[in-house]
Design a protein around this motif. Structure first.
Motif, PDB file in Angstrom:
ATOM      1  N   GLU A 146       3.072  38.451  -0.263  1.00 25.24           N
ATOM      2  CA  GLU A 146       3.605  39.273  -1.356  1.00 25.24           C
ATOM      3  C   GLU A 146       4.500  40.389  -0.812  1.00 25.24           C
ATOM      4  OE1 GLU A 146       4.283  40.472  -5.253  1.00 25.24           O
ATOM      5  OE2 GLU A 146       3.375  38.643  -4.469  1.00 25.24           O
ATOM      6  N   ARG A 147       4.082  40.991   0.282  1.00 27.33           N
ATOM      7  CA  ARG A 147       4.888  42.063   0.874  1.00 27.33           C
ATOM      8  C   ARG A 147       6.237  41.533   1.347  1.00 27.33           C
ATOM      9  NH1 ARG A 147       2.898  45.273   6.149  1.00 27.33           N
ATOM     10  NH2 ARG A 147       0.937  45.260   4.984  1.00 27.33           N
ATOM     11  N   GLU A 148       6.226  40.352   1.942  1.00 31.43           N
ATOM     12  CA  GLU A 148       7.474  39.754   2.420  1.00 31.43           C
ATOM     13  C   GLU A 148       8.427  39.487   1.256  1.00 31.43           C
ATOM     14  OE1 GLU A 148       8.835  35.798   4.917  1.00 31.43           O
ATOM     15  OE2 GLU A 148       6.808  36.591   5.199  1.00 31.43           O
ATOM     16  N   ILE A 149       7.889  39.017   0.153  1.00 32.72           N
ATOM     17  CA  ILE A 149       8.709  38.767  -1.043  1.00 32.72           C
ATOM     18  C   ILE A 149       9.316  40.078  -1.542  1.00 32.72           C
ATOM     19  CG2 ILE A 149       8.610  38.081  -3.475  1.00 32.72           C
ATOM     20  CD1 ILE A 149       6.431  36.046  -2.634  1.00 32.72           C
ATOM     21  N   ILE A 150       8.509  41.129  -1.566  1.00 32.46           N
ATOM     22  CA  ILE A 150       8.961  42.439  -2.037  1.00 32.46           C
ATOM     23  C   ILE A 150      10.065  42.990  -1.138  1.00 32.46           C
ATOM     24  CG2 ILE A 150       8.244  44.857  -2.294  1.00 32.46           C
ATOM     25  CD1 ILE A 150       5.488  43.706  -3.227  1.00 32.46           C
ATOM     26  N   GLU A 159      -2.614  47.780  -2.982  1.00 32.74           N
ATOM     27  CA  GLU A 159      -3.210  46.437  -2.916  1.00 32.74           C
ATOM     28  C   GLU A 159      -2.134  45.353  -2.882  1.00 32.74           C
ATOM     29  OE1 GLU A 159      -5.806  46.437  -6.275  1.00 32.74           O
ATOM     30  OE2 GLU A 159      -7.471  47.376  -5.167  1.00 32.74           O
ATOM     31  N   LYS A 160      -1.010  45.597  -3.556  1.00 30.20           N
ATOM     32  CA  LYS A 160       0.094  44.632  -3.517  1.00 30.20           C
ATOM     33  C   LYS A 160       0.626  44.478  -2.095  1.00 30.20           C
ATOM     34  CE  LYS A 160       2.505  44.460  -7.969  1.00 30.20           C
ATOM     35  NZ  LYS A 160       3.726  44.897  -8.658  1.00 30.20           N
ATOM     36  N   LEU A 161       0.803  45.604  -1.424  1.00 33.17           N
ATOM     37  CA  LEU A 161       1.370  45.570  -0.076  1.00 33.17           C
ATOM     38  C   LEU A 161       0.391  45.051   0.962  1.00 33.17           C
ATOM     39  CD1 LEU A 161       3.388  48.916   0.046  1.00 33.17           C
ATOM     40  CD2 LEU A 161       4.253  46.606  -0.282  1.00 33.17           C
ATOM     41  N   MET A 162      -0.897  45.215   0.722  1.00 34.69           N
ATOM     42  CA  MET A 162      -1.901  44.821   1.714  1.00 34.69           C
ATOM     43  C   MET A 162      -2.550  43.478   1.411  1.00 34.69           C
ATOM     44  SD  MET A 162      -1.524  47.224   3.803  1.00 34.69           S
ATOM     45  CE  MET A 162      -2.843  46.919   4.971  1.00 34.69           C
ATOM     46  N   LEU A 172       6.830  49.069 -10.360  1.00 29.23           N
ATOM     47  CA  LEU A 172       6.774  47.655  -9.984  1.00 29.23           C
ATOM     48  C   LEU A 172       7.099  47.496  -8.503  1.00 29.23           C
ATOM     49  CD1 LEU A 172       8.601  46.059 -13.046  1.00 29.23           C
ATOM     50  CD2 LEU A 172       6.154  45.892 -12.514  1.00 29.23           C
ATOM     51  N   ASN A 173       7.819  48.463  -7.962  1.00 31.80           N
ATOM     52  CA  ASN A 173       8.107  48.490  -6.526  1.00 31.80           C
ATOM     53  C   ASN A 173       7.022  49.319  -5.840  1.00 31.80           C
ATOM     54  OD1 ASN A 173       9.058  48.739  -3.936  1.00 31.80           O
ATOM     55  ND2 ASN A 173      10.930  49.841  -4.488  1.00 31.80           N
ATOM     56  N   PRO A 174       6.077  48.697  -5.149  1.00 31.85           N
ATOM     57  CA  PRO A 174       4.967  49.444  -4.549  1.00 31.85           C
ATOM     58  C   PRO A 174       5.402  50.420  -3.466  1.00 31.85           C
ATOM     59  CG  PRO A 174       4.938  47.155  -3.832  1.00 31.85           C
ATOM     60  CD  PRO A 174       5.964  47.250  -4.915  1.00 31.85           C
ATOM     61  N   TYR A 175       6.531  50.129  -2.807  1.00 27.78           N
ATOM     62  CA  TYR A 175       7.021  51.067  -1.786  1.00 27.78           C
ATOM     63  C   TYR A 175       7.432  52.381  -2.443  1.00 27.78           C
ATOM     64  CZ  TYR A 175       7.099  47.514   1.874  1.00 27.78           C
ATOM     65  OH  TYR A 175       6.729  46.573   2.802  1.00 27.78           O
ATOM     66  N   ARG A 176       7.967  52.277  -3.641  1.00 28.29           N
ATOM     67  CA  ARG A 176       8.364  53.486  -4.376  1.00 28.29           C
ATOM     68  C   ARG A 176       7.137  54.317  -4.716  1.00 28.29           C
ATOM     69  NH1 ARG A 176       7.397  56.237  -9.337  1.00 28.29           N
ATOM     70  NH2 ARG A 176       9.148  57.664  -9.569  1.00 28.29           N
ATOM     71  N   VAL A 177       6.043  53.660  -5.119  1.00 27.84           N
ATOM     72  CA  VAL A 177       4.818  54.369  -5.492  1.00 27.84           C
ATOM     73  C   VAL A 177       4.275  55.166  -4.309  1.00 27.84           C
ATOM     74  CG1 VAL A 177       2.480  54.126  -6.409  1.00 27.84           C
ATOM     75  CG2 VAL A 177       4.258  52.540  -7.127  1.00 27.84           C
TER      76      VAL A 177
END
Length: 255
Positions: free
Chosen positions: A138-142, A125-128, A73-78
Motif C-alpha cells: 500500500e505504501r508503494e502504491i501511495i 496504519e496505511k503506511l505500515m 487520503l494522503n497519509p504522508y500529509r496526515v
C-alpha cells in the motif's frame, strides 16, 4: 638489468593487485555501503521536526482542516512527512503526534482530539500495512501516486511558464499546484473505490432480488400444484360418491 627490473616490478604489481574474488567482495561491500547511505534508518530532518510539531491545538486544527476527509487520503500529509520517510521516521512521527493529540491529554478539546487521533492512526496504519511477504504494498502504491502527481504538476507548471504566464497573471506557485494535484489523485482513487463499492452493492441487491423472485415463483408453483392436486382429489371423491349413488339407485330400481 633493465629487463630484469621491469619483470620484478610487474611481479610485485601482480602480487599487490587484489584477486578477482577479493575485488568482487570489495565491490559488493561498496555497493552495500551505498545502499545503506541511500536508505538510512531515519532522516535527521524529521527527527528535528519532531521537536517543533506545534501544540496539540495546532495539530488537531491541521489534521481536521476544512475538507480533511479528502486531504487526509494522503497519509504522508496526515503525519507531516514526505515520501522519503523510513519506517523509523514514520514510527517516531506517529508516536510524537499521537502523544500530543491523545484525547486523554486534551480534555478541553476531547471530541476534536479523538477525531484527529483516529485520522492520524488511520494514516499510520496505511503506511505500515504489510502483506504476507512483509512488503509495504500500500505504501508503494501511495508513493507512486504522489510521484506521478508531482511530475504532472511540474510539467503543467513548466508549460504555463513557457506560454508566458507569471504569478502576476495568475500562475500558482509550483508547491500549491503540486499539493492540489496530489490531492486530486487521491480523490480520484477514492471516488473510484466508492463507485466500485456502490456497483458491487447494487449488483448484490439485484442478485438478492432475483433470488427472492425465483423463490417466490417456486413457492407459487408448489402452491399451485398442491391446490391442483387437492382439487383433483376432491373431484375424485365427488365422482366416486356420484358413482356410488347411481349404483344405489340402479339397485333400487332392479329390486
Amino acid at each position: 638489468r633493465h629487463a630484469a627490473t621491469a619483470a620484478t616490478a610487474a611481479t610485485m604489481e601482480a602480487e599487490d593487485a587484489p584477486s578477482p574474488a577479493a575485488a568482487t567482495a570489495a565491490a559488493a561491500a561498496a555497493g552495500e555501503g551505498e545502499a545503506e547511505e541511500e536508505k538510512p534508518r531515519f532522516h535527521q530532518k524529521y527527527k528535528d521536526e519532531n521537536k517543533k510539531l506545534g501544540t496539540a491545538r495546532e495539530l488537531v486544527d491541521y489534521i481536521m482542516a476544512p475538507h480533511y476527509k479528502w486531504k487526509n487520503l494522503n497519509p504522508y500529509r496526515v503525519l507531516k512527512l514526505d515520501i522519503d520517510a523510513t519506517d523509523e521516521d514514520i514510527r517516531m512521527r506517529y508516536k510524537r503526534m499521537s502523544l500530543k493529540i491523545h484525547p486523554d491529554k486534551n480534555r478541553d478539546i476531547e471530541e476534536e482530539a479523538r477525531e484527529a487521533f483516529e485520522e492520524l492512526k488511520k494514516g499510520y496504519e496505511k503506511l505500515m500495512e504489510q502483506n504476507d511477504g512483509g512488503e509495504y504494498v500500500e505504501r508503494e502504491i501511495i508513493v507512486n501516486r504522489v510521484e506521478r502527481a508531482r511530475r504532472e504538476a511540474s510539467k503543467r507548471h513548466r508549460l504555463l511558464k513557457s506560454k508566458g504566464m507569471t504569478s502576476a497573471t495568475g500562475l500558482e506557485p509550483l508547491e500549491v499546484m503540486t499539493e492540489r494535484e496530489v490531492m486530486k489523485k487521491f480523490a480520484e482513487v477514492e471516488r473510484e473505490r466508492v463507485e466500485a463499492i456502490r456497483l458491487r452493492r447494487a449488483h448484490e441487491a439485484r442478485e438478492k432480488e432475483q433470488e427472492k423472485k425465483l423463490l417466490l415463483e417456486q413457492k407459487n408453483e408448489r402452491n399451485f400444484h398442491r391446490e391442483w392436486a387437492k382439487k383433483e382429489r376432491q373431484e375424485a371423491r365427488v365422482g366416486n360418491w356420484r358413482d356410488f349413488a347411481k349404483e344405489g339407485e340402479a339397485a333400487k330400481v332392479r329390486a
